[in-house]
Design a protein around this motif. Structure first.
Motif, PDB file in Angstrom:
ATOM      1  N   VAL A 115       0.863  -1.188   0.000  1.00 36.51           N
ATOM      2  CA  VAL A 115       0.000   0.000   0.000  1.00 36.51           C
ATOM      3  C   VAL A 115       0.897   1.235   0.000  1.00 36.51           C
ATOM      4  CG1 VAL A 115      -1.759   1.328   1.227  1.00 36.51           C
ATOM      5  CG2 VAL A 115      -1.836  -1.172   1.271  1.00 36.51           C
ATOM      6  N   VAL A 116       0.644   2.125  -0.936  1.00 34.69           N
ATOM      7  CA  VAL A 116       1.356   3.402  -0.982  1.00 34.69           C
ATOM      8  C   VAL A 116       0.294   4.497  -0.990  1.00 34.69           C
ATOM      9  CG1 VAL A 116       3.050   4.818  -2.171  1.00 34.69           C
ATOM     10  CG2 VAL A 116       3.166   2.313  -2.356  1.00 34.69           C
ATOM     11  N   TYR A 117       0.136   5.201   0.115  1.00 36.45           N
ATOM     12  CA  TYR A 117      -0.899   6.222   0.215  1.00 36.45           C
ATOM     13  C   TYR A 117      -0.296   7.613   0.084  1.00 36.45           C
ATOM     14  CZ  TYR A 117       0.730   5.932   5.084  1.00 36.45           C
ATOM     15  OH  TYR A 117       1.512   5.880   6.210  1.00 36.45           O
ATOM     16  N   ALA A 118      -1.057   8.500  -0.533  1.00 39.95           N
ATOM     17  CA  ALA A 118      -0.625   9.884  -0.708  1.00 39.95           C
ATOM     18  C   ALA A 118      -0.978  10.680   0.547  1.00 39.95           C
ATOM     19  CB  ALA A 118      -1.302  10.497  -1.926  1.00 39.95           C
ATOM     20  N   GLN A 119       0.019  11.354   1.092  1.00 38.01           N
ATOM     21  CA  GLN A 119      -0.171  12.107   2.341  1.00 38.01           C
ATOM     22  C   GLN A 119       0.071  13.587   2.081  1.00 38.01           C
ATOM     23  OE1 GLN A 119       2.459  11.001   5.635  1.00 38.01           O
ATOM     24  NE2 GLN A 119       0.728  11.177   7.009  1.00 38.01           N
ATOM     25  N   ARG A 120      -0.923  14.394   2.403  1.00 32.99           N
ATOM     26  CA  ARG A 120      -0.826  15.833   2.149  1.00 32.99           C
ATOM     27  C   ARG A 120       0.141  16.499   3.117  1.00 32.99           C
ATOM     28  NH1 ARG A 120      -6.426  14.719   1.306  1.00 32.99           N
ATOM     29  NH2 ARG A 120      -6.885  15.058   3.495  1.00 32.99           N
ATOM     30  N   ARG A 131      -9.919  22.528   8.524  1.00 36.22           N
ATOM     31  CA  ARG A 131      -8.609  22.037   8.985  1.00 36.22           C
ATOM     32  C   ARG A 131      -8.679  21.608  10.440  1.00 36.22           C
ATOM     33  NH1 ARG A 131      -6.695  26.544   5.948  1.00 36.22           N
ATOM     34  NH2 ARG A 131      -6.382  27.738   7.877  1.00 36.22           N
ATOM     35  N   LEU A 132      -9.433  22.376  11.261  1.00 39.91           N
ATOM     36  CA  LEU A 132      -9.567  22.017  12.668  1.00 39.91           C
ATOM     37  C   LEU A 132     -10.304  20.697  12.827  1.00 39.91           C
ATOM     38  CD1 LEU A 132      -9.267  22.737  15.678  1.00 39.91           C
ATOM     39  CD2 LEU A 132     -11.432  23.995  15.506  1.00 39.91           C
ATOM     40  N   VAL A 133     -11.406  20.535  12.072  1.00 43.12           N
ATOM     41  CA  VAL A 133     -12.167  19.285  12.139  1.00 43.12           C
ATOM     42  C   VAL A 133     -11.298  18.105  11.730  1.00 43.12           C
ATOM     43  CG1 VAL A 133     -14.079  18.003  11.096  1.00 43.12           C
ATOM     44  CG2 VAL A 133     -14.419  20.369  11.820  1.00 43.12           C
ATOM     45  N   ALA A 134     -10.506  18.278  10.662  1.00 39.87           N
ATOM     46  CA  ALA A 134      -9.634  17.202  10.191  1.00 39.87           C
ATOM     47  C   ALA A 134      -8.571  16.872  11.228  1.00 39.87           C
ATOM     48  CB  ALA A 134      -8.979  17.602   8.875  1.00 39.87           C
ATOM     49  N   TYR A 135      -7.968  17.890  11.817  1.00 41.62           N
ATOM     50  CA  TYR A 135      -6.908  17.662  12.813  1.00 41.62           C
ATOM     51  C   TYR A 135      -7.455  16.913  14.026  1.00 41.62           C
ATOM     52  CZ  TYR A 135      -3.449  18.709  16.415  1.00 41.62           C
ATOM     53  OH  TYR A 135      -2.548  18.603  17.444  1.00 41.62           O
ATOM     54  N   GLY A 137     -10.250  15.219  14.185  1.00 39.40           N
ATOM     55  CA  GLY A 137     -10.766  13.916  13.772  1.00 39.40           C
ATOM     56  C   GLY A 137      -9.692  12.850  13.725  1.00 39.40           C
ATOM     57  N   TYR A 138      -8.563  13.156  13.095  1.00 41.17           N
ATOM     58  CA  TYR A 138      -7.477  12.172  13.018  1.00 41.17           C
ATOM     59  C   TYR A 138      -6.910  11.865  14.397  1.00 41.17           C
ATOM     60  CZ  TYR A 138      -7.185  12.044   7.926  1.00 41.17           C
ATOM     61  OH  TYR A 138      -7.447  11.846   6.604  1.00 41.17           O
ATOM     62  N   ASN A 152      -3.948  13.235   7.442  1.00 45.15           N
ATOM     63  CA  ASN A 152      -3.842  13.985   6.189  1.00 45.15           C
ATOM     64  C   ASN A 152      -3.775  13.072   4.971  1.00 45.15           C
ATOM     65  OD1 ASN A 152      -3.841  16.582   7.434  1.00 45.15           O
ATOM     66  ND2 ASN A 152      -1.695  16.283   7.982  1.00 45.15           N
ATOM     67  N   THR A 153      -4.529  11.984   5.022  1.00 37.90           N
ATOM     68  CA  THR A 153      -4.625  11.097   3.866  1.00 37.90           C
ATOM     69  C   THR A 153      -6.083  11.001   3.445  1.00 37.90           C
ATOM     70  OG1 THR A 153      -4.852   9.138   5.284  1.00 37.90           O
ATOM     71  CG2 THR A 153      -2.628   9.718   4.545  1.00 37.90           C
TER      72      THR A 153
END
Length: 320
Positions: A115-120, A131-135, A137-138, A152-153
Motif C-alpha cells: 500500500v502506498v498512500y498519498a499524504q498531504r 482544517r480544525l475538524v480534520a486535525y 478527527g485524526y 492527512n490522507t
C-alpha cells in the motif's frame, strides 16, 4: 504489469477530459498495460456521455454505471471489485489527486510495499474550520481506533492485488477505505505531496458535515470506545448525584441554611438528561450500523458495464 485506475465520478463533466489528458501519458510512461475505470453514480450532467466518447477513442477507458446513487465509498469498492490490475490506484478526477504522483507510487510498490498512500503536506485552500475538524478527527480516531490511520490522507492510494482482494472480501457496508486498508494490513508507506485546488466545479459533499460523517465512520466502525465512554459518563453522573445528595444531607444535619428551588433542580435535570441523550445517541450510531449490516443488502448494483466483456457477470459474483 497491469495497472488499474479506479475513479468514482458524479457530475464531473468538466473534469473528466482534463483528468484523462494528464493521466494517460503518465500511465503510458509507467506501463503499456493499464485500464481506467470510471465508477459513475447516475449524474444530471454529461459525465456519462463524455466518458463513453473517450472510450470510443481508447478502449482502455471503462465505465461502471450504477442503478442509483450509492455514494463514493461504494463506487470505489465497485471499481476495485472490477479492476484486474496487478496494482490498483484509487483517485478522484478533480485533479486534487495529482496523476504525476502515480510514478512515485509505482516505484515504491516495486520496492515491495503493498500500500502506498498519498499524504498531504498541507491543507491549503481549506477553511480554518475544515482544517480544525480534520486535525481533531485524526487525533481522535488514532487515539481510540483499533488500527492506525495516517493523518492527512484520503482515498488516493496504490494497493497491490492481494490487498484489493482482501478489502473487497470485507463485508462492511460503511466503506471507510482508509480504515479498511488499515484493517487488512501488509507493508504500507507514504508519498507526500502538496494538494492543489479542484480543476473545475465544486465538491459533491458538505465540507464541514461531510468530514464529520466520514470521521464518525472511522470512530464507530473501528472502535467500541464510545460505548465504554458512555458507561463511564453514566457512572460519573451517578457518582456526582450521590455526592450532591450527601452534601445536602450533611448541610441539613449541620443546620447550615442553603437555598432550595428551581435552579438546583433545573441544572441537575439538564445535566442528567444531556448525558442520557448523548449515551442513547452513541448507542444509536452503533445500532444503526448493525441494522444496515444484518440486512445484507448489496453494496452496489451495476446498471451498465462498458469495457468488461463477458467477464462482467463473474466479476459481479465476487461481491457477496
Amino acid at each position: 504489469m497491469k495497472l488499474s485506475i479506479v475513479a468514482p465520478v458524479f457530475n464531473e463533466e468538466k473534469n473528466v477530459p482534463a483528468f484523462l489528458s494528464r493521466l494517460t501519458p503518465i500511465l503510458e510512461s509507467v506501463t503499456g498495460d493499464f485500464e481506467v475505470i470510471f465508477c459513475l453514480d447516475p449524474s444530471s450532467d454529461r459525465t456519462e456521455q463524455i466518458v463513453l466518447d473517450h472510450r470510443e477513442k481508447d478502449g482502455r477507458v471503462k465505465l461502471l454505471k450504477f442503478s442509483r446513487r450509492f455514494g463514493q465509498p461504494m463506487s470505489t469498492l465497485a471499481g476495485m471489485t472490477y479492476a484486474t490490475g496487478d496494482a490498483i490506484v484509487v483517485m478522484d478526477v478533480d485533479l486534487q489527486d495529482p496523476p504525476e504522483l502515480i510514478r512515485d507510487m509505482v516505484a515504491r510498490w516495486r520496492e515491495g510495499f503493498d500500500v502506498v498512500y498519498a499524504q498531504r503536506r498541507n491543507r491549503a485552500g481549506e477553511t480554518a474550520i475544515k482544517r480544525l475538524v480534520a486535525y481533531v478527527g485524526y487525533k481522535v480516531i488514532n487515539r481510540i481506533a483499533e488500527v492506525n490511520i495516517p493523518p492527512n490522507t484520503g482515498d488516493f492510494r496504490l494497493m497491490s492485488r492481494r490487498v484489493v482482494d482482501e478489502v473487497v472480501r470485507l463485508k462492511e457496508l460503511h466503506g471507510f477505505l482508509r480504515g479498511m486498508v488499515a484493517i487488512v494490513g501488509f507493508r504500507q508507506t507514504s508519498v507526500q505531496f502538496d494538494r492543489p485546488p479542484r480543476h473545475a466545479g465544486a465538491g459533491n459533499y458538505n465540507r464541514f458535515f461531510g468530514s464529520i460523517r466520514i470521521g464518525m465512520n472511522g470512530v464507530v466502525c473501528f472502535s467500541n470506545y464510545l460505548l465504554s465512554l458512555a458507561t463511564v459518563f453514566g457512572f460519573v453522573t451517578a457518582g456526582t448525584a450521590f455526592v450532591v445528595a450527601l452534601a445536602y444531607l450533611i448541610l441539613k444535619l449541620s443546620g447550615v441554611p442553603f437555598p432550595l428551588g428551581n435552579p438546583t433542580i433545573v441544572i441537575l435535570v439538564l445535566f442528567l438528561g444531556g448525558v442520557q441523550l448523548m449515551s442513547v445517541g452513541i448507542l444509536g450510531e452503533y445500532i444503526g450500523r448493525i441494522y444496515d449490516e444484518v440486512k445484507q443488502r448489496p453494496k452496489f448494483i451495476v446498471d451498465q458495464a462498458h469495457g468488461f466483456g463477458d467477464s462482467a457477470k463473474s466479476l459481479k459474483d465476487r461481491v457477496a
